[in-house]
Design a protein around this motif. Structure first.
Motif, PDB file in Angstrom:
ATOM      1  N   VAL A   1       0.875  -1.252  -0.158  1.00 24.23           N
ATOM      2  CA  VAL A   1       0.061   0.031  -0.043  1.00 24.23           C
ATOM      3  C   VAL A   1       0.846   1.346   0.108  1.00 24.23           C
ATOM      4  CG1 VAL A   1      -2.067  -0.758   1.131  1.00 24.23           C
ATOM      5  CG2 VAL A   1      -0.189  -0.159   2.514  1.00 24.23           C
ATOM      6  N   MET A   2       0.411   2.479  -0.360  1.00 21.39           N
ATOM      7  CA  MET A   2       1.071   3.582  -0.166  1.00 21.39           C
ATOM      8  C   MET A   2       0.721   4.291   1.218  1.00 21.39           C
ATOM      9  SD  MET A   2       2.438   3.543  -3.258  1.00 21.39           S
ATOM     10  CE  MET A   2       3.136   5.258  -3.152  1.00 21.39           C
ATOM     11  N   ILE A   3       1.915   4.597   1.953  1.00 24.53           N
ATOM     12  CA  ILE A   3       1.695   5.152   3.341  1.00 24.53           C
ATOM     13  C   ILE A   3       2.483   6.400   3.505  1.00 24.53           C
ATOM     14  CG2 ILE A   3       1.135   2.940   4.314  1.00 24.53           C
ATOM     15  CD1 ILE A   3       3.840   3.609   5.771  1.00 24.53           C
ATOM     16  N   GLY A   4       1.926   7.472   4.230  1.00 25.02           N
ATOM     17  CA  GLY A   4       2.490   8.819   4.256  1.00 25.02           C
ATOM     18  C   GLY A   4       2.358   9.121   5.775  1.00 25.02           C
ATOM     19  N   LEU A   5       2.596  10.519   6.138  1.00 22.57           N
ATOM     20  CA  LEU A   5       2.376  11.181   7.234  1.00 22.57           C
ATOM     21  C   LEU A   5       1.700  12.366   7.220  1.00 22.57           C
ATOM     22  CD1 LEU A   5       5.974  10.766   9.066  1.00 22.57           C
ATOM     23  CD2 LEU A   5       3.905   9.488   9.898  1.00 22.57           C
ATOM     24  N   PRO A   6       0.849  12.611   8.130  1.00 19.46           N
ATOM     25  CA  PRO A   6       0.102  13.953   8.021  1.00 19.46           C
ATOM     26  C   PRO A   6       0.828  15.227   8.610  1.00 19.46           C
ATOM     27  CG  PRO A   6      -0.686  12.619   9.923  1.00 19.46           C
ATOM     28  CD  PRO A   6       0.551  12.017   9.447  1.00 19.46           C
TER      29      PRO A   6
ATOM     30  N   PHE B   1       4.077  10.107  -0.096  1.00 15.63           N
ATOM     31  CA  PHE B   1       3.698   8.827   0.130  1.00 15.63           C
ATOM     32  C   PHE B   1       4.694   7.939  -0.428  1.00 15.63           C
ATOM     33  CE2 PHE B   1      -0.441  10.886   0.691  1.00 15.63           C
ATOM     34  CZ  PHE B   1      -1.184   9.742   1.674  1.00 15.63           C
ATOM     35  N   ARG B   2       4.874   6.625   0.039  1.00  8.98           N
ATOM     36  CA  ARG B   2       5.705   5.661  -0.387  1.00  8.98           C
ATOM     37  C   ARG B   2       4.971   4.399  -0.306  1.00  8.98           C
ATOM     38  NH1 ARG B   2       8.382   9.511  -2.409  1.00  8.98           N
ATOM     39  NH2 ARG B   2      10.540  10.062  -1.862  1.00  8.98           N
ATOM     40  N   ALA B   3       5.480   3.364  -1.346  1.00 11.23           N
ATOM     41  CA  ALA B   3       5.118   2.074  -1.314  1.00 11.23           C
ATOM     42  C   ALA B   3       5.554   1.321  -0.209  1.00 11.23           C
ATOM     43  CB  ALA B   3       5.597   1.326  -2.477  1.00 11.23           C
TER      44      ALA B   3
ATOM     45  N   PRO C   1      12.583  11.516   2.260  1.00  9.67           N
ATOM     46  CA  PRO C   1      11.677  12.430   2.403  1.00  9.67           C
ATOM     47  C   PRO C   1      10.635  11.736   3.403  1.00  9.67           C
ATOM     48  CG  PRO C   1      12.247  12.112   0.149  1.00  9.67           C
ATOM     49  CD  PRO C   1      13.118  11.300   1.007  1.00  9.67           C
ATOM     50  N   LEU C   2      10.343  10.597   3.325  1.00  8.36           N
ATOM     51  CA  LEU C   2       9.355  10.031   4.490  1.00  8.36           C
ATOM     52  C   LEU C   2       9.965   9.543   5.635  1.00  8.36           C
ATOM     53  CD1 LEU C   2       6.463   9.112   4.960  1.00  8.36           C
ATOM     54  CD2 LEU C   2       6.952   6.956   3.887  1.00  8.36           C
ATOM     55  N   THR C   3      11.116   8.635   5.438  1.00  3.97           N
ATOM     56  CA  THR C   3      11.404   7.696   6.410  1.00  3.97           C
ATOM     57  C   THR C   3      12.500   8.649   7.554  1.00  3.97           C
ATOM     58  OG1 THR C   3      13.394   6.822   5.283  1.00  3.97           O
ATOM     59  CG2 THR C   3      11.372   5.538   5.433  1.00  3.97           C
ATOM     60  N   GLN C   4      12.626   9.983   7.043  1.00 10.19           N
ATOM     61  CA  GLN C   4      13.287  10.553   8.198  1.00 10.19           C
ATOM     62  C   GLN C   4      12.298  11.232   9.236  1.00 10.19           C
ATOM     63  OE1 GLN C   4      14.200  14.874   7.357  1.00 10.19           O
ATOM     64  NE2 GLN C   4      13.842  14.393   5.371  1.00 10.19           N
ATOM     65  N   HIS C   5      11.118  11.059   8.981  1.00 10.07           N
ATOM     66  CA  HIS C   5      10.197  11.438  10.039  1.00 10.07           C
ATOM     67  C   HIS C   5       9.547  10.273  10.282  1.00 10.07           C
ATOM     68  CE1 HIS C   5      10.598  15.602   8.714  1.00 10.07           C
ATOM     69  NE2 HIS C   5      10.223  15.269   7.537  1.00 10.07           N
ATOM     70  N   LEU C   6       9.211   9.131   9.632  1.00 15.14           N
ATOM     71  CA  LEU C   6       8.426   7.873   9.837  1.00 15.14           C
ATOM     72  C   LEU C   6       9.190   7.231  11.003  1.00 15.14           C
ATOM     73  CD1 LEU C   6       5.920   6.244   8.995  1.00 15.14           C
ATOM     74  CD2 LEU C   6       7.382   4.900   7.799  1.00 15.14           C
ATOM     75  N   GLN C   7      10.577   7.144  10.989  1.00 19.92           N
ATOM     76  CA  GLN C   7      11.342   6.539  11.990  1.00 19.92           C
ATOM     77  C   GLN C   7      11.111   7.155  13.381  1.00 19.92           C
ATOM     78  OE1 GLN C   7      15.603   7.511  12.089  1.00 19.92           O
ATOM     79  NE2 GLN C   7      15.284   8.245   9.952  1.00 19.92           N
TER      80      GLN C   7
END
Ligand SMILES: Cc1cc2nc3c(=O)[nH]c(=O)nc-3n(C[C@H](O)[C@H](O)[C@H](O)COP(=O)(O)OP(=O)(O)OC[C@H]3O[C@@H](n4cnc5c(N)ncnc54)[C@H](O)[C@@H]3O)c2cc1C
Length: 275
Positions: A57-62, A69-71, A94-100
């Motif tokens: 799925v594509m996931i992201g952060l608000p 969004f990334r797969a 772009p995503l995982t610097q925050h997602l982590q």
């Protein structure tokens, strides 16, 4: 339906961001860090969300008006009440610097449609199913080895997990152990799930790229099978582009034919990341 989410900015302030249309906003249930490059997390599952084990799925952060969004492969099986993911931490990603940095209670965004080629419906039945993973490529297989349907279609599941260092194997190690012990799925997996791990950089009891271990026959000797053959074997492959290309060439050389949902075959491949 949730229309906005509170998230801490890098400066430590809490700000409210809108939830884009057509996107689920789910809560983080738990987070587990394995190394400075890898972590897993579980989120609540939307009641209406259906998927096939092995899909992404594509996931992201608000955290922005137009979130990145990334797969992501769903690492939990289709029957699970929560959704699990296994993630890389890219320092400037772009995503995982925050997602982590997510913590229980935070919001994760998820687009509503899942897809992917690593599904058992894209393969014709056979005796053995090999799942060849490097790095976070083990994620879709974490879903499939915990799905009873996989064991209905195949007698033996051979999950291979190759990483650079021993610590990076921890998610796959725990997966294999928990799957065999699980009260529901352990009954199916039991002796039928074989776990084969190797490292490519740090010294361990088994070293080598999975391609070398296939070519030398070490994989087959270790798990007690014969080299790939079309009658008995099906293969799913998930990892870097280089690994996919090399393993695909090896399985094609033995006569296996790539499958898809519209035309099920002998093997399927999916990239674990782009780049
Ligand atoms: C079909 C598909 C499924 C995917 N499933 C997962 C998954 O389950 N877990 C996961 O962590 N990622 C997965 N990815 C990769 C994911 O989409 C992102 O690339 C990753 O989350 C990093 O996002 P980013 O925005 O921080 O950095 P990006 O800008 O996306 O990536 C920056 C660079 O980091 C490297 N990189 C990215 N992802 C990885 C990775 N997983 N392993 C090693 N190096 C990587 C690449 O060199 C890439 O160019 C998948 C990708 C695809 C195409």
């Amino acid at each position: 339906m949730q229309t906005a989410a509170l998230l801490k900015t890098d400066a430590g302030e809490t700000t409210e961001f809108p939830i884009p249309a057509g996107v689920y906003a789910e809560k983080v249930v738990s987070v587990k860090h394995y190394t400075d490059r890898l972590f897993s997390f579980r989120i609540t599952r939307p009641q209406s969300f259906r998927f096939r084990s092995g899909e992404f799925v594509m996931i992201g952060l608000p955290n922005a008006t137009k979130p990145v969004f990334r797969a992501y492969s769903i690492a939990s099986p289709a029957w699970d009440e929560e959704l699990e993911f296994f993630s890389i931490k890219v320092p400037d990603g772009p995503l995982t610097q925050h997602l982590q940095k997510i913590q229980p209670g935070d919001t994760v965004l998820m687009r509503q449609k899942s897809t992917g080629t690593l599904v058992t419906d894209a393969l014709t039945p056979a005796r053995n199913l090999y799942m060849i993973a490097t790095g976070t490529g083990v994620a879709p297989f974490a879903s499939l080895v915990r799905d009873p349907d996989t064991y209905e279609k195949f007698d033996r599941i051979i999950l291979t997990n190759t990483c650079r260092d021993v610590a990076e194997l921890a998610y796959g190690d725990a997966l294999a152990e928990l799957t065999r012990e699980d009260p529901l799925i352990g009954e199916f997996a039991g002796e039928r799930l074989t776990y084969f791990r190797s490292t490519t950089r740090e010294a361990s009891e088994r070293m080598g790229r999975i391609t070398s271990l296939i070519e030398s026959g070490e994989l087959f000797r270790a798990v007690g099978t014969e080299p790939f053959n079309r009658e008995n074997d099906r293969v799913m492959i998930c990892g870097s582009m280089a690994m996919l290309k090399d393993v695909k060439a090896l399985v094609e050389a033995t006569g296996l034919v790539e499958g898809s949902l519209s035309e099920p075959g002998d093997f399927v491949v999916e990239r674990a990341f782009v780049g």
